[in-house]
Design a protein around this motif. Structure first.
Motif, PDB file in Angstrom:
ATOM      1  N   ALA A   1       0.766  -1.134   0.003  1.00 60.31           N
ATOM      2  CA  ALA A   1      -0.098   0.008   0.089  1.00 60.31           C
ATOM      3  C   ALA A   1       0.940   1.311  -0.095  1.00 60.31           C
ATOM      4  O   ALA A   1       0.439   2.391  -0.428  1.00 60.31           O
ATOM      5  CB  ALA A   1      -0.980  -0.029   1.131  1.00 60.31           C
ATOM      6  N   GLU A   2       2.073   1.251   0.598  1.00 57.40           N
ATOM      7  CA  GLU A   2       2.786   2.351   0.682  1.00 57.40           C
ATOM      8  C   GLU A   2       4.215   1.994  -0.384  1.00 57.40           C
ATOM      9  O   GLU A   2       4.843   3.114  -0.148  1.00 57.40           O
ATOM     10  CB  GLU A   2       3.515   2.481   1.824  1.00 57.40           C
ATOM     11  CG  GLU A   2       4.126   1.499   2.680  1.00 57.40           C
ATOM     12  CD  GLU A   2       4.698   1.804   4.261  1.00 57.40           C
ATOM     13  OE1 GLU A   2       4.353   3.011   4.655  1.00 57.40           O
ATOM     14  OE2 GLU A   2       5.312   0.764   4.622  1.00 57.40           O
ATOM     15  N   GLU A   3       3.895   1.168  -1.266  1.00 52.41           N
ATOM     16  CA  GLU A   3       5.339   0.759  -2.168  1.00 52.41           C
ATOM     17  C   GLU A   3       5.782   2.349  -2.940  1.00 52.41           C
ATOM     18  O   GLU A   3       6.910   2.358  -2.810  1.00 52.41           O
ATOM     19  CB  GLU A   3       4.905  -0.272  -3.150  1.00 52.41           C
ATOM     20  CG  GLU A   3       6.181  -0.532  -4.003  1.00 52.41           C
ATOM     21  CD  GLU A   3       5.585  -1.698  -5.089  1.00 52.41           C
ATOM     22  OE1 GLU A   3       6.562  -2.188  -5.648  1.00 52.41           O
ATOM     23  OE2 GLU A   3       4.470  -2.152  -4.892  1.00 52.41           O
ATOM     24  N   GLU A   4       4.801   2.864  -3.675  1.00 55.22           N
ATOM     25  CA  GLU A   4       5.093   4.079  -4.484  1.00 55.22           C
ATOM     26  C   GLU A   4       5.865   5.066  -3.496  1.00 55.22           C
ATOM     27  O   GLU A   4       6.901   5.929  -3.770  1.00 55.22           O
ATOM     28  CB  GLU A   4       4.063   4.666  -4.946  1.00 55.22           C
ATOM     29  CG  GLU A   4       4.317   5.797  -5.912  1.00 55.22           C
ATOM     30  CD  GLU A   4       3.044   6.461  -6.524  1.00 55.22           C
ATOM     31  OE1 GLU A   4       3.023   7.515  -7.046  1.00 55.22           O
ATOM     32  OE2 GLU A   4       1.763   5.986  -6.348  1.00 55.22           O
ATOM     33  N   TYR A   5       5.392   5.000  -2.324  1.00 57.53           N
ATOM     34  CA  TYR A   5       5.993   6.196  -1.259  1.00 57.53           C
ATOM     35  C   TYR A   5       7.562   5.716  -0.868  1.00 57.53           C
ATOM     36  O   TYR A   5       8.271   6.451  -0.752  1.00 57.53           O
ATOM     37  CB  TYR A   5       4.935   6.239   0.069  1.00 57.53           C
ATOM     38  CG  TYR A   5       5.839   6.929   1.199  1.00 57.53           C
ATOM     39  CD1 TYR A   5       6.437   7.996   1.431  1.00 57.53           C
ATOM     40  CD2 TYR A   5       6.256   5.871   2.265  1.00 57.53           C
ATOM     41  CE1 TYR A   5       7.060   8.498   2.496  1.00 57.53           C
ATOM     42  CE2 TYR A   5       6.870   6.163   3.409  1.00 57.53           C
ATOM     43  CZ  TYR A   5       7.327   7.693   3.503  1.00 57.53           C
ATOM     44  OH  TYR A   5       8.067   8.015   4.474  1.00 57.53           O
ATOM     45  N   LEU A   6       7.535   4.472  -0.886  1.00 58.77           N
ATOM     46  CA  LEU A   6       8.746   3.815  -0.381  1.00 58.77           C
ATOM     47  C   LEU A   6       9.710   4.257  -1.093  1.00 58.77           C
ATOM     48  O   LEU A   6      10.968   4.443  -0.974  1.00 58.77           O
ATOM     49  CB  LEU A   6       8.671   2.448   0.062  1.00 58.77           C
ATOM     50  CG  LEU A   6       8.032   1.968   1.519  1.00 58.77           C
ATOM     51  CD1 LEU A   6       7.821   0.416   1.596  1.00 58.77           C
ATOM     52  CD2 LEU A   6       8.906   2.660   2.524  1.00 58.77           C
TER      53      LEU A   6
ATOM     54  N   HIS B   1       9.674  14.273   6.512  1.00 56.30           N
ATOM     55  CA  HIS B   1       9.316  12.772   7.306  1.00 56.30           C
ATOM     56  C   HIS B   1       9.311  12.735   8.868  1.00 56.30           C
ATOM     57  O   HIS B   1       9.106  11.829   9.448  1.00 56.30           O
ATOM     58  CB  HIS B   1      10.618  11.961   6.871  1.00 56.30           C
ATOM     59  CG  HIS B   1      10.797  11.592   5.499  1.00 56.30           C
ATOM     60  ND1 HIS B   1       9.769  10.715   4.823  1.00 56.30           N
ATOM     61  CD2 HIS B   1      11.551  12.036   4.576  1.00 56.30           C
ATOM     62  CE1 HIS B   1      10.276  10.677   3.624  1.00 56.30           C
ATOM     63  NE2 HIS B   1      11.289  11.638   3.335  1.00 56.30           N
TER      64      HIS B   1
END
Length: 557
Positions: A185-190, A313
């Motif tokens: 779910a947060e792959e793009e962010y990671l 962050h």
């Protein structure tokens, strides 16, 4: 084993002390004499739900005490340990009921709840009768009974172990799936954040160093002009040059001055040396403050970039490097998840296979035991005049669990060609009693440490059938303890210990009071009691003779 029962002021019992024995204990008496009151009183002290009003009329409270022998390996010890009660060789239960309805219980002089009493009851006493719904008629216990008959302890242990492994493997897979789902779910962010941090590559302490460098360069820019002007005043054509010119002019006049210029010349020499040192120091300072304006711009850009990422962050600037490592680990886990998930899924498949194998082996054992139990029941039912009845053990699929995936139900068909159904729905009262007795005889191995009570299980039976019932009760009592409330002379004759329950009218201050009492019978009294059971109110010599024959037949058996 139930060793003693002490009843005070319960219903029509004022004071009754009974000492029971191992083997077959028989209680007889006319209808209404109070036999059921004995069971009500025993049930009361064991925490069973029964009559609401038990206190004898005119008394403030009723009290029942039951004393049990407790062997070293008795299951009651586990219940006592869980309740924090010390266990000895003797277990004493005492319960009081007041007129207002308040009930108070003690176990070995420790106050306990009704829940503890009922837990002890489950391992101390088993009651069977035409309305038995606690034991053999309860389908929830049929699988446990069949497993005991099958001797399935090892197979159940293996199934429990396999179930635990299956559950753990599935838990690990579910946990990994949940974790991977969160990461995806947060792959793009990671990926964006890691790339951004990798490009900047902030280092611990770098923000403080950049800030100090920026302040130095900003400060140098402000003061360097003043320092340069000071350098210009001192060096070259400035003060240093003027002092040097003065020294040359004085050197030409020194002879004519006849020593008067020696002091000034020495002072100017020292001044010239000091000016040289000052000029060197100022020049070094200028060199140190010399910087490329683009360096200030670059330092500011990096400083602002580090601080911007830290705000983005929500970490401190010095924590960015560690934060970046954490994101990289999560991204690494995501990238490796395909292989990890394959391993976990394979582990679940292996655990499922292990469980299916263990549960399958347990099911096979239950099927074999069910066939043996059905054959054993057929042998027991015939002498009980139920030779046309069919008993079967039904195994159906159930939700998987730690003890397999089988649902066990005991079913009967009382007439040929009739469909089988649950014991409690198919059998009539008399048939049900005989079914329960036959089943208990076949399952006698699951009664270790229990006192078995049969309440008029022989009702409506006579002759050879009653004798068959009695002999099976005597078989159950061999090496154990069985209490039987009976109206059957054939059953009574087989008892190892015999009590008669009778009513008597007592005259007291409040008037005539009906009291129930229990009388232990010797041989002569047993003959008279069994003769009464055979003949009715009028006991004849023929009835006594028949009673003797029954007793002699029981002794011969």
């Amino acid at each position: 084993m139930l060793r003693a029962l002490d009843i005070r002021d319960m219903l029509i019992i004022d004071r009754l002390e009974l000492d029971f024995q191992p083997g077959l204990n028989v209680l007889t008496g006319e209808t209404g004499a109070g036999k059921s009151i004995l069971l009500d009183s025993l049930g009361f002290v064991l925490g069973w739900r029964g009559r609401a009003e038990l206190v004898r009329q005119g008394a403030d409270q009723g009290e029942v005490t039951a004393v049990f022998d407790l062997p070293k390996d008795h299951a009651a010890r586990t219940v006592l340990a869980e309740a924090g009660i010390e266990a000895g060789d003797e277990l004493i239960l005492r319960r009081v009921n007041t007129v207002s309805g308040r009930k108070t219980a003690w176990v070995n002089d420790r106050r306990v709840s009704g829940e503890v009493l009922r837990a002890l009851s489950d391992v101390l006493v088993e009651l069977h009768g035409q309305h038995d719904d606690r034991g053999l008629l309860d389908p929830k216990g049929h699988r446990t009974m069949l497993d005991a008959f099958a001797g399935a302890e090892a197979a159940i242990a293996a199934t429990r172990q396999a179930w635990a492994g299956r559950r753990e493997a599935r838990k690990m897979l579910a946990r990994a799936q949940e974790q991977i789902a969160g990461l995806r779910a947060e792959e793009e962010y990671l990926r964006h954040a890691v790339a951004e941090l990798d490009t900047l590559d902030p280092q611990p302490g770098e923000e403080a160093e950049l800030d100090a460098l920026r302040r130095r360069m900003q400060g140098a820019e402000r003061v360097r002009g003043d320092i340069a002007r000071a350098h210009q005043v001192i060096a070259g054509e400035g003060a240093e040059g003027l002092v040097a010119d003065a020294m040359r002019w004085l050197d030409g006049a020194v002879e004519a001055a006849e020593g008067r210029l020696d002091g000034p010349i020495e002072a100017l020499t020292r001044a010239l040396d000091a000016l040289g040192e000052a000029e060197t120091g100022i020049r070094d300072a200028l060199d140190g403050m010399e910087f490329d304006p683009r360096s200030l711009e670059a330092a500011e850009e990096r400083l602002f970039a580090i601080r911007g990422l830290a705000r983005k962050h929500e970490v401190m600037p010095d924590e960015l490097a560690e934060f970046a490592d954490g994101l990289r680990q999560r991204l690494k886990a995501l990238d490796a998840s395909e292989g990890d998930m394959a391993d976990l899924e394979a582990a679940v498949a292996r655990a499922d296979a292990d469980y299916d194998a263990a549960a399958g082996a347990l099911r096979a054992l239950r099927i074999e035991a069910g066939e043996r139990l059905s054959l054993a029941m057929a042998r027991e039912l015939a002498p009980l005049k139920l030779e046309r009845a069919v008993f079967e053990v039904d195994l159906a699929a159930a939700e998987p669990g730690p003890e397999g995936h089988d649902e066990v139900t005991f079913r009967v068909a009382t007439n040929p060609g009739a469909p089988a159904g649950p014991l409690s729905r198919i059998a009539s009262g008399g048939e049900l009693s005989r079914f329960l007795l036959a089943l208990k005889v076949c399952l006698t191995g699951d009664s270790a440490g229990l006192t078995l009570i049969f309440d008029e299980i022989d009702r409506g039976l006579g002759g050879a059938t009653a004798n068959a019932v009695g002999r099976r009760l005597a078989r159950l009592a061999d090496g154990a303890q069985v209490l039987v409330v009976t109206h059957s002379p054939q059953v009574a004759a087989l008892g190892g210990h015999h009590w008669r329950v009778e009513k008597a009218v007592s005259r007291r201050d409040e008037g005539e009071v009906t009291i129930s009492r229990v009388v232990p019978l010797d041989t002569a009294a047993r003959i008279d009691e069994i003769a009464r059971m055979l003949a009715g109110d009028t006991v004849t010599d023929a009835a006594r003779g028949a009673a003797k024959v029954l007793l002699e037949g029981a002794d011969a058996a």
